[in-house]
Design an enzyme around this catalytic site. Structure first.
Site, PDB file in Angstrom:
ATOM      1  N   GLN A  20      -8.248  36.827   0.605  1.00  0.00           N
ATOM      2  CA  GLN A  20      -8.007  36.262  -0.606  1.00  0.00           C
ATOM      3  C   GLN A  20      -8.504  35.006  -0.613  1.00  0.00           C
ATOM      4  O   GLN A  20      -8.731  34.330  -1.640  1.00  0.00           O
ATOM      5  CB  GLN A  20      -6.461  36.152  -0.722  1.00  0.00           C
ATOM      6  N   ARG A  77       0.236  28.677   7.230  1.00  0.00           N
ATOM      7  CA  ARG A  77       0.095  30.247   7.618  1.00  0.00           C
ATOM      8  C   ARG A  77      -1.132  30.747   6.825  1.00  0.00           C
ATOM      9  O   ARG A  77      -1.398  30.613   5.867  1.00  0.00           O
ATOM     10  CB  ARG A  77       1.307  30.602   7.152  1.00  0.00           C
ATOM     11  N   HIS A 123      -3.272  41.062   7.040  1.00  0.00           N
ATOM     12  CA  HIS A 123      -2.721  40.751   5.849  1.00  0.00           C
ATOM     13  C   HIS A 123      -3.739  41.878   4.728  1.00  0.00           C
ATOM     14  O   HIS A 123      -4.443  41.420   4.094  1.00  0.00           O
ATOM     15  CB  HIS A 123      -2.742  39.517   5.416  1.00  0.00           C
ATOM     16  N   GLU A 170       4.159  42.181   4.976  1.00  0.00           N
ATOM     17  CA  GLU A 170       4.403  43.163   4.031  1.00  0.00           C
ATOM     18  C   GLU A 170       3.748  44.654   3.998  1.00  0.00           C
ATOM     19  O   GLU A 170       3.054  45.091   3.304  1.00  0.00           O
ATOM     20  CB  GLU A 170       4.052  42.830   2.371  1.00  0.00           C
ATOM     21  N   ASN A 314       8.944  37.390   3.206  1.00  0.00           N
ATOM     22  CA  ASN A 314       8.459  37.104   1.725  1.00  0.00           C
ATOM     23  C   ASN A 314       9.397  37.293   0.677  1.00  0.00           C
ATOM     24  O   ASN A 314       9.979  38.306   0.603  1.00  0.00           O
ATOM     25  CB  ASN A 314       7.148  37.794   1.524  1.00  0.00           C
ATOM     26  N   TYR A 316       9.941  36.714  -3.674  1.00  0.00           N
ATOM     27  CA  TYR A 316       9.451  36.158  -5.013  1.00  0.00           C
ATOM     28  C   TYR A 316      10.632  36.230  -6.087  1.00  0.00           C
ATOM     29  O   TYR A 316      10.492  35.195  -7.017  1.00  0.00           O
ATOM     30  CB  TYR A 316       8.388  36.932  -5.364  1.00  0.00           C
ATOM     31  N   GLU A 385       6.653  33.426   2.631  1.00  0.00           N
ATOM     32  CA  GLU A 385       5.873  33.272   1.295  1.00  0.00           C
ATOM     33  C   GLU A 385       6.816  33.236   0.308  1.00  0.00           C
ATOM     34  O   GLU A 385       7.966  33.661   0.443  1.00  0.00           O
ATOM     35  CB  GLU A 385       5.217  34.654   1.018  1.00  0.00           C
TER      36      GLU A 385
HETATM   37  C1  PNW Z   1       2.415  39.144  -1.881  1.00  0.00           C
HETATM   38  N1  PNW Z   1       4.239  43.791  -6.177  1.00  0.00           N
HETATM   39  O1  PNW Z   1       2.014  40.334  -2.485  1.00  0.00           O
HETATM   40  C2  PNW Z   1       1.242  38.917  -0.906  1.00  0.00           C
HETATM   41  O2  PNW Z   1       1.681  38.893   0.491  1.00  0.00           O
HETATM   42  C3  PNW Z   1       0.181  38.246  -1.105  1.00  0.00           C
HETATM   43  O3  PNW Z   1      -1.151  38.332  -0.669  1.00  0.00           O
HETATM   44  C4  PNW Z   1       0.195  37.938  -2.649  1.00  0.00           C
HETATM   45  O4  PNW Z   1      -0.938  37.257  -3.246  1.00  0.00           O
HETATM   46  C5  PNW Z   1       1.543  37.324  -3.258  1.00  0.00           C
HETATM   47  O5  PNW Z   1       2.417  38.150  -2.904  1.00  0.00           O
HETATM   48  C6  PNW Z   1       1.704  37.324  -4.667  1.00  0.00           C
HETATM   49  O6  PNW Z   1       1.527  38.642  -5.341  1.00  0.00           O
HETATM   50  C7  PNW Z   1       2.586  41.194  -3.449  1.00  0.00           C
HETATM   51  O7  PNW Z   1       3.440  44.351  -6.943  1.00  0.00           O
HETATM   52  C8  PNW Z   1       1.801  41.915  -4.319  1.00  0.00           C
HETATM   53  O8  PNW Z   1       5.234  43.881  -6.245  1.00  0.00           O
HETATM   54  C9  PNW Z   1       2.342  42.446  -5.309  1.00  0.00           C
HETATM   55  C10 PNW Z   1       3.567  42.930  -5.246  1.00  0.00           C
HETATM   56  C11 PNW Z   1       4.462  42.291  -4.471  1.00  0.00           C
HETATM   57  C12 PNW Z   1       4.010  41.392  -3.332  1.00  0.00           C
END
Ligand code: PNW
Length: 484
Positions: A20, A77, A123, A170, A314, A316, A385
């Site tokens: 990335q 990280r 990753h 992940e 991780n 979100y 994350e």
């Molecule tokens: C994580 N989804 O990815 C990754 O660990 C990172 O590389 C990424 O940039 C970051 O979160 C933000 O997206 C995801 O589609 C990518 O649900 C896609 C999903 C979830 C996590």
């Protein structure tokens, strides 16, 4: 000002991943990973982007270190590009000294700047040759041996300089998005409009199984031959996508929705977590997937069980979950649930962001920390994350881009939730890495979606400009971390 509650040695910082940010995709002997080849297929990545240049971090390690210092971070990280270390990937293939030395130097430079390196070995950027040679993670025996070999090369090269190792980032994403929906490399799916190859009903579960065994093999190698003298810890980083990872019932008065919430987390997180902490897959998965979910031999189960020194998390966002009636579709990977943004009475889980899957819901972070801690007997947790994109950020002008108040609010909410989990629920959380240090290549979303606390000007020579959130995170941690 909040009360200072986090311990003095709380490890916080920022995260990125090799493909990335690095760019320099064919320099110093690096060969293709599955993401290089995937990006070349028209239509797979928004705007036809790739990681060829990205943030050019391969050439700007000093600039990135200076940013980390400026932001008052204690840790960084980042991930290693396997294709730089062993370009062809396999255990009989040559090691590329130039690639290896790049990372050794980077770790030395981070340490010299007083920053703690936290290394992810994988990753998502599998060497493309291993995909071609034997289908990558589809060939358990080969993949496990090749990953262990690569991990050993890294452990040996870094020695006592690195105290935190993450085997896989992940594995849910690599398995489901790479082998079921086909949105991520290598893009395999049962959907023949998207790929001529793949079987979403079987392959993701085989791939996940290989990840677990490869994780266990690397951990066994580290504990057997490195840990005592080098003094590091090793674990895996899990997430709970798709879409969010905390779950709330669509109808809290419907017991089947309440049950579906746990089942969704089991399919996303406990798929990997349960074998690592209990030596077996969740019953809910076995029940739905039957023999499509591989079995561990007794020996494998014993090796996987107990293979985390810490739990890498991780996190979100969150979703409302509604149970589905009837038998699950053979392609289902959710635990036979509907994943929603609104509940029965029309309340939304959180506001929209640029990422279709991401709606902030900070209290879910505290709840999931408690849920995981309860399930796994209070493991030490490092949050590896957490962060957000902003709806329409890419269309803002330069001044507006740097005023990322939405992201600042996100971090205030989420770090506040982490502090509550630590302070009020007694969860053993020792670190936090914000995603991300830089705007970067957001996989299939390309460069439109930005997650950085630093704006990267892709048309202006990859120049970096700190956003407001970069300073705000430092202020937040300064207020929460004890001085003595
Ligand atoms: C994580 N989804 O990815 C990754 O660990 C990172 O590389 C990424 O940039 C970051 O979160 C933000 O997206 C995801 O589609 C990518 O649900 C896609 C999903 C979830 C996590």
């Amino acid at each position: 000002m909040p009360d200072a509650v986090l311990p003095k040695d709380f490890l916080w910082g920022f995260a990125t991943a090799s493909y990335q940010v690095e760019g320099a995709s064919h320099e110093d002997g690096r060969a293709d990973s599955i993401w290089d080849t995937f990006c070349r297929i028209p239509g797979k990545v928004a705007d036809g982007g790739s990681g060829d240049v990205a943030c050019d971090s391969y050439h700007r390690t000093q600039e990135d270190i200076a940013l980390l210092k400026q932001y008052r971070a204690k840790a960084y990280r980042f991930s290693i590009s396997w294709s730089r270390i062993i370009p062809l990937g396999g255990r009989s293939d040559p090691v590329n000294e130039k690639g290896l030395q790049h990372y050794v130097q980077f770790v030395d430079d981070l340490r010299a700047a007083g920053l703690e390196p936290v290394i992810t070995l994988f990753h998502w950027d599998l060497p493309d040759e291993l995909h071609k040679r034997y289908g990558g993670m589809l060939s358990k025996g080969e993949f496990v041996k090749d990953f262990e070999n690569y991990a050993r090369v890294m452990f040996k090269a870094m020695g006592s300089k690195v105290k935190f190792w993450i085997t896989f980032n992940e594995p849910w994403c690599s398995s489901i998005l790479g082998y079921s929906t086909g949105q991520f490399a290598p893009g395999r799916t049962s959907d023949r409009t998207k790929s001529s190859e793949g079987d979403g009903g079987r392959e993701p579960w085989i791939v996940g199984h290989s990840f677990l065994l490869a994780h266990a093999a690397a951990v066994k190698a580290y504990r057997g031959d490195f840990k005592d003298k080098d003094g590091g810890k090793i674990g895996i980083t899990l997430n709970g996508e798709l879409l969010g990872d905390w779950t709330e019932p669509w109808d809290p008065n419907d017991p089947t929705d309440v049950e579906a919430c746990d089942r969704k987390i089991e399919f996303a997180i406990c798929w990997f977590g349960d074998p690592i902490y209990f030596g077996k897959y969740p019953d809910s998965m076995r029940k739905q997937l039957g023999d499509r979910l591989p079995e561990f031999t007794e020996e494998e189960a014993a090796q996987v069980k107990g293979s985390n020194d810490f739990y890498g998390m991780n996190h979100y966002c969150a979703n409302y979950i509604k149970h589905k009636e009837g038998e699950a579709d053979p392609e289902d990977y959710t635990g036979n649930v509907e994943i929603l943004f609104d509940n029965k009475v029309g309340e939304s889980i959180g506001s929209e962001t640029q990422s279709v899957w991401l709606r902030p819901h900070p209290v879910g972070f505290r709840k999931l920390l408690k849920w995981l801690s309860d399930r796994y007997g209070g493991p030490t947790i490092y949050v590896t994350e957490n962060g957000t994109s902003l709806k329409g950020e890419n269309d803002l002008n330069f001044e507006q881009l740097l005023q990322d108040d939405f992201r600042c609010e996100y971090f205030r909410g989420y770090i506040g939730a982490l502090v509550d989990a630590y302070n009020k629920d007694g969860i053993d959380i020792r670190g936090y890495m914000a995603w991300s240090l830089l705007d970067n290549f957001e996989w299939a979303e390309g460069y439109e979606t930005r997650f950085g606390v630093t704006y990267v000007d892709y048309t202006g020579g990859q120049k970096r400009h700190p956003k407001k959130s970069a300073k705000v995170i430092g202020d937040i941690f300064e207020s929460y971390i004890k001085k003595e």
